[in-house]
Write a protein that holds these residues in place. Sequence first.
Motif, PDB file in Angstrom:
ATOM      1  N   ASN A 292      -8.083  13.227 -46.822  1.00  0.00           N
ATOM      2  CA  ASN A 292      -8.863  14.261 -47.519  1.00  0.00           C
ATOM      3  C   ASN A 292      -8.562  14.355 -49.015  1.00  0.00           C
TER       4      ASN A 292
ATOM      5  N   ASN B 232     -19.798  22.674 -55.319  1.00  0.00           N
ATOM      6  CA  ASN B 232     -19.677  22.228 -53.938  1.00  0.00           C
ATOM      7  C   ASN B 232     -20.599  21.083 -53.552  1.00  0.00           C
TER       8      ASN B 232
ATOM      9  N   PRO C 284      -8.104  20.773 -47.324  1.00  0.00           N
ATOM     10  CA  PRO C 284      -8.706  21.808 -46.473  1.00  0.00           C
ATOM     11  C   PRO C 284      -8.032  23.165 -46.611  1.00  0.00           C
TER      12      PRO C 284
ATOM     13  N   SER D  65     -15.916  20.450 -53.121  1.00  0.00           N
ATOM     14  CA  SER D  65     -15.974  19.792 -51.816  1.00  0.00           C
ATOM     15  C   SER D  65     -14.787  18.858 -51.607  1.00  0.00           C
ATOM     16  N   TYR D  66     -14.498  18.566 -50.364  1.00  0.00           N
ATOM     17  CA  TYR D  66     -13.466  17.565 -50.046  1.00  0.00           C
ATOM     18  C   TYR D  66     -13.917  16.781 -48.831  1.00  0.00           C
ATOM     19  N   GLN D  67     -13.333  15.651 -48.623  1.00  0.00           N
ATOM     20  CA  GLN D  67     -13.603  14.830 -47.440  1.00  0.00           C
ATOM     21  C   GLN D  67     -12.604  13.688 -47.396  1.00  0.00           C
ATOM     22  N   PRO D  68     -12.399  13.096 -46.209  1.00  0.00           N
ATOM     23  CA  PRO D  68     -11.708  11.811 -46.161  1.00  0.00           C
ATOM     24  C   PRO D  68     -12.749  10.727 -46.453  1.00  0.00           C
TER      25      PRO D  68
ATOM     26  N   LYS E   1      -9.057  24.705 -49.813  1.00  0.00           N
ATOM     27  CA  LYS E   1     -10.462  25.116 -49.716  1.00  0.00           C
ATOM     28  C   LYS E   1     -10.598  26.449 -48.976  1.00  0.00           C
TER      29      LYS E   1
ATOM     30  N   HIS F 240      -3.357  14.966 -46.136  1.00  0.00           N
ATOM     31  CA  HIS F 240      -4.659  15.152 -45.487  1.00  0.00           C
ATOM     32  C   HIS F 240      -4.975  16.635 -45.277  1.00  0.00           C
TER      33      HIS F 240
ATOM     34  N   MET G  41     -15.811  26.810 -55.882  1.00  0.00           N
ATOM     35  CA  MET G  41     -16.047  26.009 -54.673  1.00  0.00           C
ATOM     36  C   MET G  41     -16.161  24.547 -55.067  1.00  0.00           C
TER      37      MET G  41
END
Lengths: 515, 515
Positions: free
Chosen positions: A485, A110, A461, A476-479, A464, A457, A474
């Motif tokens: 994303n 993560n 999430p 991580s993700y993000q835009p 997750k 997008h 685990m």
Amino acid sequence: EEKEKDTNSESLVTNFSNIYASDLLPTRNSEELTDQFLLEVVDILLNYIKKTYDEKSKVLDFHHPHQLLEGLEGFSLELHDQPEPLEQILVDCRDTLKYGVKTGHPRYFNQLSSGLDIVGLAGEWLTATANTNMFTYEIAPLFIVMEEILLKKMYEMVGWKETEADGIFSPGGTISNLYSVLVARYKRFPEIKTKGMQALPHIAMFVSEHSHYSVKKAAAVLGIGTDNVITVKCDERGKMIPSDLEAKILQAKSQEHIPLYVSATAGTTVYGAFDPLDNIADICEKYGLWMHVDAAWGGGLLMSRKHSFKLNGIERANSVTWNPHKLMGVPLQCSAFLVCEKGLLQACNQMCAGYLFQPDKQYDTTYDTGDKTIQCGRHVDVFKLWLMWKAKGTRGFEILINKTLELAEYLYKKLNSRENFQLVFDAEPELTNVCFWYIPPSLRRIPNGPEREKLLHQVAPKIKVRMIEEGTTMVSYQPHGDKVNFFRMVFSNPATRKLDVDFLLEEIERLGKDL
Amino acid sequence: EEKEKDTNSESLVTNFSNIYASDLLPTRNSEELTDQFLLEVVDILLNYIKKTYDEKSKVLDFHHPHQLLEGLEGFSLELHDQPEPLEQILVDCRDTLKYGVKTGHPRYFNQLSSGLDIVGLAGEWLTATANTNMFTYEIAPLFIVMEEILLKKMYEMVGWKETEADGIFSPGGTISNLYSVLVARYKRFPEIKTKGMQALPHIAMFVSEHSHYSVKKAAAVLGIGTDNVITVKCDERGKMIPSDLEAKILQAKSQEHIPLYVSATAGTTVYGAFDPLDNIADICEKYGLWMHVDAAWGGGLLMSRKHSFKLNGIERANSVTWNPHKLMGVPLQCSAFLVCEKGLLQACNQMCAGYLFQPDKQYDTTYDTGDKTIQCGRHVDVFKLWLMWKAKGTRGFEILINKTLELAEYLYKKLNSRENFQLVFDAEPELTNVCFWYIPPSLRRIPNGPEREKLLHQVAPKIKVRMIEEGTTMVSYQPHGDKVNFFRMVFSNPATRKLDVDFLLEEIERLGKDL
């Protein structure tokens, strides 16, 4: 004999139900009881460590905040006027670990820091037991000297002469980056310390659009203002574009702003990109800017003869942030701020408090390094790193780091060969970051465009959420910028093996294929 | 059986001479070896703990920095390319403790934090093993919730409504005090975050001459400048004089400066004085200033029904610093910053980093408290306090704190009855600080005046040198204002008893009578 053991341990547990903290040391004749209590705690910790390393155990057992607050299976977090017996304290320790996140688990990906180094852990247990404070040599003689020795090794690896370099360990990379802005400003405008920003001209700072938010945060904290942090463009790979830096510097100058400082990144948070340090150094020299290198994440590569070339040019920096608690796997926290000018940290930060930094001591008071810092009391963050370095040697760190980069390469190749995954940028990893989308079958039928982007997008999430609820892994993700994303995979855990990488991809697919 | 045990432990030691860090977990089938290694470390720590509490053991075994660097009896601090076997690592752990300072020793009085709480220590060992980071609920669910619970207890004790209060644990009191200036400035001038100090009028801050240097340090760091920190006079007892505060505020206003902030102290560093909080609150209300209370040291008295009245008026403060690692005996570090306005910390500090604070999580993301801070990663400082609170109850802290105040009173009375000691100010201690000179026989013959002052100034440092070299006890000294070097005695260690106080005075006399 086995039977006897059981009885013993049972009688022990029974005992603690009537024993309280006030029965332990410093209460007279409580040495044995104190030992027994601490050994019970250690037993809980050793069991946790074994579970941490067992890939079949769950990474976490997720509950919502309100569930924890309501109390889970009798685990009450409330605090009362009256004491609880030590038996309850032991149960609380077990429960705290049970409902936490196993950050050393081979499938915990993560954050940039992961893993649980056994020698580092031993170092942290000793640090806690020594329970001292880094402000003076007087009360932390060995730790102060160990800090000096570690900093010297780090200057050497950065490529600075020990005689001109200085540094300090700080509570995290964000504070280390704050130090860089603080000393850069003081070096150019020493009147800042007494007169404040109002005595200064309008200054400008430069960071890339992929840099960590801590430099902006520093500008907010230090009274510079985030508007005066100019964002420099990056290429597709996430590297700062030197020509854009130069253009932005010239633009600032044309507005009568004083270009003061550039933070280049050696290992960006999301893409793991290395800014072109030598080109940036050329520009800093040309225009007289302070060059900081945020190598919080990528600094560990300096330990690897195979990969250290990626930081070429770092020796030209005025200051460097390097977090051994990331790629080098040191327990949290362990972050170094290094600066290529002796005395500057001290001049910038010292307040000469008489009650702490008495000049009339019998030893060399340059070892009272506390006045270099923006703190007063400072946690001992160096011993665990020193002990790990002793136990692994520089070559041991090199082996671990090279291995994490091999895992990143393995993942990159895997992703390239699977049609339901898509890389965010198609380039071999330079660090252990690998960024990708999982494309569920339903999305593969939708042509590229806003509708597909909108759905994509939501994929990471949603996966997750399921991942956390099942507790199997685990990541991580993000835009980022105009990218919707995506998953950001990072490796820094020596426990992770190729089969864990395989598992991650299978698991993402299993959890996301119906989306 | 005893014999067998010896053989076992010997064979264990022999084993580690060929075992390396790389043989421990996560290496396969190394569970037992890992347990053995960690239990060996714990054995070293348990022995150290017993020695710490034994008043017959030395507080420290002093060596100069160059001696440590040269290597003592084969204890080399140098770091190499190749690893050392774990047997050497165990020896290094023993040596590190041997040449350190026993801050839990009943006769260690050097700093405001002393003692070694066993439950707190267990908490810190667990924290190290959990090895996680406070930025998000996602990876530190329990610790985040425990922080909330602890903060609520602290708001309640300060006298604030939970619905309006906010807070965060920070790396030490100096950073907590920095937060207070940061949010005070942001509250009045929210444009500071983006525009910087240049958008602001000329502001002024006020502290007493006995306040801790951290507020001035904050002014230097935050770009306000130390010249804009106005010093308010104190009375003989070290308490801020409200009328002088008002005069200084009016003076600042007459110079077109904007009076922004006052830091009152609840427990000054040297005298242990409490500023008159209610009077200061009146003035802050009258002139619209932010009132901060630096209760880093004295905050613990809020746990005592007997002594908490000394902080009357703290409920009128806008913000408070309170360090449980001082009077409450929590292992280092543990410092809370409390602010009486929900949302202000977040608004002031948040940067909304997408890679960390994803808004599209499944849980209540107000629990992702990391964006309230000036850090990114943040060490878990709350668990040890939470565990101690469970184990002692509020009443347990009260008992310990009352006891330390009784010791201070005991010392005060002792000093009053001995002609070779002289109190710096003759008033019953309000906290555990007792300030005094030792007057050697040779000085008693010299009349008051500059010559005597000059000689007296050298007495405490000379005694301290001998004290450190003999390693029998440690107490701090400093000059203050127009007062030459004097001893500052403080109590915060539950292991200290009256006989240790007696010992200190005898020891000072023994070491200093020939001066």
